[in-house]
Design a protein around this motif. Structure first.
Motif, PDB file in Angstrom:
ATOM      1  N   GLU A 192       0.833  -1.204   0.000  1.00 49.15           N
ATOM      2  CA  GLU A 192       0.000   0.000   0.000  1.00 49.15           C
ATOM      3  C   GLU A 192       0.868   1.255   0.000  1.00 49.15           C
ATOM      4  N   ALA A 193       1.954   1.241   0.757  1.00 51.70           N
ATOM      5  CA  ALA A 193       2.829   2.408   0.821  1.00 51.70           C
ATOM      6  C   ALA A 193       3.525   2.659  -0.512  1.00 51.70           C
ATOM      7  N   LEU A 194       4.032   1.598  -1.143  1.00 53.36           N
ATOM      8  CA  LEU A 194       4.684   1.764  -2.448  1.00 53.36           C
ATOM      9  C   LEU A 194       3.680   2.238  -3.489  1.00 53.36           C
ATOM     10  N   GLY A 195       2.441   1.752  -3.400  1.00 52.19           N
ATOM     11  CA  GLY A 195       1.402   2.214  -4.310  1.00 52.19           C
ATOM     12  C   GLY A 195       1.088   3.680  -4.097  1.00 52.19           C
ATOM     13  N   ASN A 196       1.093   4.115  -2.844  1.00 53.40           N
ATOM     14  CA  ASN A 196       0.818   5.526  -2.560  1.00 53.40           C
ATOM     15  C   ASN A 196       1.963   6.410  -3.023  1.00 53.40           C
ATOM     16  N   LEU A 197       3.208   5.916  -2.928  1.00 60.21           N
ATOM     17  CA  LEU A 197       4.349   6.666  -3.446  1.00 60.21           C
ATOM     18  C   LEU A 197       4.195   6.894  -4.948  1.00 60.21           C
ATOM     19  N   THR A 198       3.795   5.863  -5.665  1.00 62.12           N
ATOM     20  CA  THR A 198       3.562   6.005  -7.107  1.00 62.12           C
ATOM     21  C   THR A 198       2.483   7.037  -7.381  1.00 62.12           C
ATOM     22  N   ARG A 199       1.412   6.996  -6.585  1.00 64.20           N
ATOM     23  CA  ARG A 199       0.310   7.956  -6.768  1.00 64.20           C
ATOM     24  C   ARG A 199       0.774   9.381  -6.528  1.00 64.20           C
ATOM     25  N   LEU A 200       1.535   9.602  -5.478  1.00 66.76           N
ATOM     26  CA  LEU A 200       1.996  10.948  -5.155  1.00 66.76           C
ATOM     27  C   LEU A 200       2.968  11.484  -6.208  1.00 66.76           C
ATOM     28  N   ASN A 221       4.443  17.521   0.866  1.00 64.72           N
ATOM     29  CA  ASN A 221       3.688  18.568   1.536  1.00 64.72           C
ATOM     30  C   ASN A 221       2.217  18.345   1.205  1.00 64.72           C
ATOM     31  N   ASN A 222       1.492  17.809   2.172  1.00 65.49           N
ATOM     32  CA  ASN A 222       0.114  17.420   1.904  1.00 65.49           C
ATOM     33  C   ASN A 222      -0.810  18.617   1.718  1.00 65.49           C
ATOM     34  N   THR A 223      -0.460  19.757   2.326  1.00 64.36           N
ATOM     35  CA  THR A 223      -1.294  20.954   2.185  1.00 64.36           C
ATOM     36  C   THR A 223      -1.261  21.485   0.756  1.00 64.36           C
ATOM     37  N   ASN A 224      -0.062  21.586   0.185  1.00 63.54           N
ATOM     38  CA  ASN A 224       0.090  22.125  -1.168  1.00 63.54           C
ATOM     39  C   ASN A 224       0.153  21.042  -2.243  1.00 63.54           C
ATOM     40  N   LYS A 225       0.146  19.763  -1.803  1.00 59.52           N
ATOM     41  CA  LYS A 225       0.196  18.626  -2.733  1.00 59.52           C
ATOM     42  C   LYS A 225       1.421  18.688  -3.636  1.00 59.52           C
ATOM     43  N   ILE A 226       2.575  18.941  -3.016  1.00 60.80           N
ATOM     44  CA  ILE A 226       3.822  19.018  -3.789  1.00 60.80           C
ATOM     45  C   ILE A 226       4.941  18.328  -3.012  1.00 60.80           C
ATOM     46  N   TRP A 227       5.992  17.978  -3.734  1.00 58.12           N
ATOM     47  CA  TRP A 227       7.209  17.466  -3.116  1.00 58.12           C
ATOM     48  C   TRP A 227       8.148  18.638  -2.845  1.00 58.12           C
ATOM     49  N   VAL A 228       8.663  18.700  -1.644  1.00 56.67           N
ATOM     50  CA  VAL A 228       9.614  19.735  -1.263  1.00 56.67           C
ATOM     51  C   VAL A 228      10.999  19.107  -1.188  1.00 56.67           C
TER      52      VAL A 228
END
Length: 471
Positions: free
Chosen positions: A89-97, A130-137
């Motif tokens: 599930e975590a690896l799948g979520n990484l792909t999604r993000l 960054n879940n608020t802005n939906k971006i990778w910092v």
């Protein structure tokens, strides 16, 4: 494995001798236990030849269906545990993000996906979601490539970390921008689009990744590759993923003579699905031109479901491709009639087209049966369940009107058209269908065989697939 078994035999024999040493008298000699020499492991070709020689099972097709359903249910019961795997599930979520916000480990020169993480080397950086802005910092780093993110779709807190390290090979790859620049060639009088090389990176000879969830190791991933002559396609490659909940996925391949490919999914050491394949194809020549059928060679393989059900494949891909080419070359599609010729025969053309399509479809099925040998075997029972064959089958039809030669009484002009007297003609849709052929020569269409009576199994499998689509 053979060496381990041999060593174990020696240790056990020595243990047995030492345990009885106090019973030895000067008049008796200790019995020397010589371990049996294990049989050498059979090659893939030997395994396939042995399985193909198996006699047919005496079970009826209905009894085989019941048996197969039991096997499939057992495999699904083991696979079912993956639905609760936090690592998957975590690896799948990484792909999604990574799909929500594309990162650029090449600093503005290329977007990357999850599958790129282990396939490049010499790139670093710490990326925090960054879940608020939906971006990778990004935080700069010169030593590691790391991703910090939520382990589940429903979470907002970053409790998972995936870090990767790699060792570079000497194979340098150009990173091109194919938007490039246009330039005019005075000699050819043509505009040319030249791609721009933005950067270079090295392919890794080895990569290792570790996934942790809540500071506990959840999965390890490793990848190795061997290259030669500076070519980007490796001669050998292997990938392994180990989950902390018992699952291990491995896949490897080698470009040699013959080429080999292996893969397996195990749960706590028990085989769920595995395949072992070999091919005599000349990979480098096919990479240059995949239409050169003489380089496709032969291929064979085994697909194991649990420790019993086996799909055996023995294929000659070169002759299969040559036969297909000859089939189309020796059967020419009928030319369409001339609309300006009153002698054109549209009905004869429709009849000839039907005959052509039937010839091609039957030829493709015969080609498959000649060059592709597939069998289903029960290793537990030591019997062949069925072979797989192809037949041409009509899958629907459509009806159309044939034009007739019409003369306009007012203008005295003649043409092909439709005036309500046009005869109708039916043309079938043809396809090549797979059939299971059993011991009594009974043939059952595979799609029918595995749909009738398998409702419960299909529902379980569908539930298994949908479980990974977590919102």
């Amino acid at each position: 494995m053979i060496k381990k078994l041999l060593l174990l035999s020696v240790i056990l024999s020595q243990f047995a001798i030492s345990c009885s040493s106090d019973e030895i008298t000067p008049e008796t000699e200790p019995e020397v236990v010589v371990p049996e020499k294990p049989e050498p492991e059979k090659t893939l070709e030997e395994q396939i030849a042995e399985l193909l020689k198996k006699s047919y099972s005496e079970l009826t097709p209905a009894q085989q269906k019941t048996k197969f359903e039991a096997e499939a249910n057992e495999m699904l019961a083991q696979l079912d545990k993956t639905k609760s795997s936090g690592a998957i599930e975590a690896l799948g979520n990484l792909t999604r993000l990574l799909s929500l916000n594309h990162i650029d480990i090449f600093e503005g020169k290329n977007d990357n996906k999850a599958e790129d993480i282990l396939t490049v080397s010499g790139v670093y950086g710490i990326y925090t979601w960054n879940n608020t802005n939906k971006i990778w910092v990004k935080t700069a780093s010169t030593t590691e490539l790391k991703f910090v993110f939520p382990a589940k779709v429903s979470q907002t807190a970053n409790n998972a970390v995936f870090s990767a390290k790699s060792v570079s090979s000497d194979v340098k790859v150009k990173l091109k921008d194919f938007y490039g620049n246009w330039s005019y060639d005075d000699k050819t009088k043509q505009w040319i689009l030249s791609d721009t090389v933005n950067d270079y990176y090295f392919l890794p000879s080895s990569s290792d990744g570790i996934l942790t969830i809540d500071n506990i190791q959840a999965a390890t991933l490793s990848q190795t590759a061997k290259y030669s002559n500076g070519k980007e396609v490796p001669n050998e490659a292997a990938f392994k993923m180990v989950l902390n909940d018992g699952y291990t996925w491995e896949i490897s391949g080698a470009k040699a003579s013959p080429n080999t490919a292996k893969a397996s999914l195990t749960y706590n050491g028990k085989n769920l699905i595995s395949f072992n394949a070999g091919s005599t194809a000349e990979i480098d020549k096919l990479l240059d031109n995949d239409e050169l059928i003489q380089y496709r060679g032969k291929a064979n393989g085994l697909i194991n479901i649990l420790d019993n059900f086996v799909i055996v494949a023995d294929m000659n891909l070169a002759t299969e491709a040559a036969d297909k080419e000859a089939l189309y070359k020796n059967n020419t599609r009928p030319a369409y009639p001339d609309y300006y010729d009153p002698k054109s025969d549209f009905k004869a053309h429709a009849v000839a087209s039907n005959a052509y399509e039937l010839k091609i479809s039957e030829g493709l099925a015969a080609n498959f049966n000649k060059n592709i040998n597939l069998s289903l075997v029960s290793k537990k029972d030591g019997t062949k369940i069925a072979t797989i064959v192809q037949h041409s089958k009509k899958d629907g039809e459509y009806t159309f009107s044939i034009p007739v030669w019409i003369t306009n009484p007012w203008s005295n002009e003649s043409y092909w058209g439709y005036d309500g007297t046009n005869p109708e003609f039916t043309q079938p849709y043809l396809e090549e269908v797979y059939y299971l052929k059993f011991n009594d020569n009974t043939e059952v269409e595979m799609s029918v065989y595995f749909s009738e009576g398998f409702d419960t199994l299909q529902a379980k499998f569908q539930d298994f697939i949908l479980s990974f689509d977590k919102k």
